[in-house]
Scaffold this motif. Sequence first.
Motif, mmCIF file in Angstrom:
data_model
loop_
_atom_site.group_PDB
_atom_site.id
_atom_site.type_symbol
_atom_site.label_atom_id
_atom_site.label_comp_id
_atom_site.label_asym_id
_atom_site.label_seq_id
_atom_site.Cartn_x
_atom_site.Cartn_y
_atom_site.Cartn_z
ATOM 1 N N GLN A 142 0.826 -1.208 0.000
ATOM 2 C CA GLN A 142 0.000 0.000 0.000
ATOM 3 C C GLN A 142 0.859 1.256 0.000
ATOM 4 O O GLN A 142 0.556 2.227 -0.704
ATOM 5 C CB GLN A 142 -0.948 0.009 1.200
ATOM 6 C CG GLN A 142 -2.133 -0.907 1.038
ATOM 7 C CD GLN A 142 -2.925 -0.606 -0.207
ATOM 8 O OE1 GLN A 142 -3.063 -1.459 -1.085
ATOM 9 N NE2 GLN A 142 -3.458 0.571 -0.334
ATOM 10 N N LEU A 143 1.930 1.252 0.765
ATOM 11 C CA LEU A 143 2.843 2.400 0.813
ATOM 12 C C LEU A 143 3.419 2.664 -0.578
ATOM 13 O O LEU A 143 3.462 3.812 -1.029
ATOM 14 C CB LEU A 143 3.960 2.150 1.823
ATOM 15 C CG LEU A 143 5.061 3.201 1.887
ATOM 16 C CD1 LEU A 143 4.501 4.562 2.294
ATOM 17 C CD2 LEU A 143 6.150 2.756 2.847
ATOM 18 N N PHE A 144 3.826 1.625 -1.273
ATOM 19 C CA PHE A 144 4.378 1.788 -2.620
ATOM 20 C C PHE A 144 3.321 2.330 -3.575
ATOM 21 O O PHE A 144 3.602 3.213 -4.378
ATOM 22 C CB PHE A 144 4.963 0.469 -3.130
ATOM 23 C CG PHE A 144 6.394 0.259 -2.726
ATOM 24 C CD1 PHE A 144 7.400 0.215 -3.667
ATOM 25 C CD2 PHE A 144 6.736 0.123 -1.386
ATOM 26 C CE1 PHE A 144 8.722 0.039 -3.297
ATOM 27 C CE2 PHE A 144 8.045 -0.054 -0.999
ATOM 28 C CZ PHE A 144 9.049 -0.090 -1.956
ATOM 29 N N TYR A 145 2.102 1.798 -3.487
ATOM 30 C CA TYR A 145 1.022 2.282 -4.349
ATOM 31 C C TYR A 145 0.732 3.755 -4.070
ATOM 32 O O TYR A 145 0.512 4.538 -4.994
ATOM 33 C CB TYR A 145 -0.246 1.451 -4.162
ATOM 34 C CG TYR A 145 -0.099 -0.008 -4.547
ATOM 35 C CD1 TYR A 145 0.649 -0.399 -5.662
ATOM 36 C CD2 TYR A 145 -0.709 -1.002 -3.793
ATOM 37 C CE1 TYR A 145 0.778 -1.734 -6.006
ATOM 38 C CE2 TYR A 145 -0.586 -2.338 -4.139
ATOM 39 C CZ TYR A 145 0.159 -2.701 -5.245
ATOM 40 O OH TYR A 145 0.279 -4.024 -5.578
ATOM 41 N N GLU A 146 0.746 4.145 -2.800
ATOM 42 C CA GLU A 146 0.499 5.541 -2.434
ATOM 43 C C GLU A 146 1.602 6.466 -2.947
ATOM 44 O O GLU A 146 1.352 7.644 -3.202
ATOM 45 C CB GLU A 146 0.355 5.677 -0.923
ATOM 46 C CG GLU A 146 -0.940 5.080 -0.401
ATOM 47 C CD GLU A 146 -0.986 4.964 1.111
ATOM 48 O OE1 GLU A 146 -0.066 5.461 1.803
ATOM 49 O OE2 GLU A 146 -1.953 4.350 1.607
ATOM 50 N N GLN A 147 2.807 5.943 -3.115
ATOM 51 C CA GLN A 147 3.916 6.728 -3.655
ATOM 52 C C GLN A 147 3.827 6.840 -5.175
ATOM 53 O O GLN A 147 4.580 7.578 -5.786
ATOM 54 C CB GLN A 147 5.265 6.094 -3.269
ATOM 55 C CG GLN A 147 5.544 6.050 -1.789
ATOM 56 C CD GLN A 147 5.658 7.425 -1.196
ATOM 57 O OE1 GLN A 147 6.357 8.296 -1.725
ATOM 58 N NE2 GLN A 147 4.963 7.655 -0.104
ATOM 59 N N GLY A 148 2.927 6.073 -5.774
ATOM 60 C CA GLY A 148 2.779 6.092 -7.223
ATOM 61 C C GLY A 148 3.525 4.980 -7.927
ATOM 62 O O GLY A 148 3.573 4.934 -9.157
ATOM 63 N N ALA A 149 4.110 4.074 -7.157
ATOM 64 C CA ALA A 149 4.852 2.951 -7.746
ATOM 65 C C ALA A 149 3.913 1.782 -7.997
ATOM 66 O O ALA A 149 2.889 1.638 -7.336
ATOM 67 C CB ALA A 149 5.974 2.520 -6.809
ATOM 68 N N SER A 150 4.274 0.972 -8.954
ATOM 69 C CA SER A 150 3.533 -0.244 -9.253
ATOM 70 C C SER A 150 4.530 -1.401 -9.195
ATOM 71 O O SER A 150 5.028 -1.860 -10.229
ATOM 72 C CB SER A 150 2.897 -0.143 -10.638
ATOM 73 O OG SER A 150 2.138 -1.278 -10.909
ATOM 74 N N PRO A 151 4.844 -1.855 -7.979
ATOM 75 C CA PRO A 151 5.886 -2.875 -7.842
ATOM 76 C C PRO A 151 5.437 -4.243 -8.353
ATOM 77 O O PRO A 151 4.242 -4.553 -8.360
ATOM 78 C CB PRO A 151 6.106 -2.922 -6.326
ATOM 79 C CG PRO A 151 4.780 -2.553 -5.752
ATOM 80 C CD PRO A 151 4.229 -1.520 -6.697
ATOM 81 N N ALA A 152 6.401 -5.038 -8.743
ATOM 82 C CA ALA A 152 6.127 -6.448 -9.007
ATOM 83 C C ALA A 152 6.011 -7.108 -7.638
ATOM 84 O O ALA A 152 6.849 -6.893 -6.764
ATOM 85 C CB ALA A 152 7.272 -7.079 -9.796
ATOM 86 N N VAL A 153 4.946 -7.857 -7.440
ATOM 87 C CA VAL A 153 4.703 -8.505 -6.151
ATOM 88 C C VAL A 153 4.736 -10.011 -6.362
ATOM 89 O O VAL A 153 4.023 -10.543 -7.220
ATOM 90 C CB VAL A 153 3.347 -8.071 -5.561
ATOM 91 C CG1 VAL A 153 3.054 -8.817 -4.270
ATOM 92 C CG2 VAL A 153 3.324 -6.566 -5.331
#
Length: 102
Positions: free
Chosen positions: A29-40
């Motif tokens: 969620q923190l990454f999404y809020e930063q605007g990132a779309s990480p590979a999970v």
Amino acid sequence: MDRVKDLASKKAAVIFTKSSCYMSHSIKQLFYEQGASPAVHELDKEPCGREMELALRALGCNPAVPAVFIGGKFVGSARDIISLHVDGTLKQMLIDAKAIWF
């Protein structure tokens, strides 16, 4: 270890998680809020998940998840990521790795 390194190098931001881990959910969620779309990569759903978990522990990630890689480099676990976020370093790391743009 090779599988972890290979997956970690394929995208600017990579998070190894388990679907039942609340800290993993928080870091995503923190990454999404930063605007990132990480590979999970959810280790409990990966065929080689147990071996990958052992490889993450060997890198020093304890507990093994969440384990975060930015720009192909191991950054740390939840505690490390939260510290980087609080001091403002995380966003710059994501920008430098081209995981987010500004």
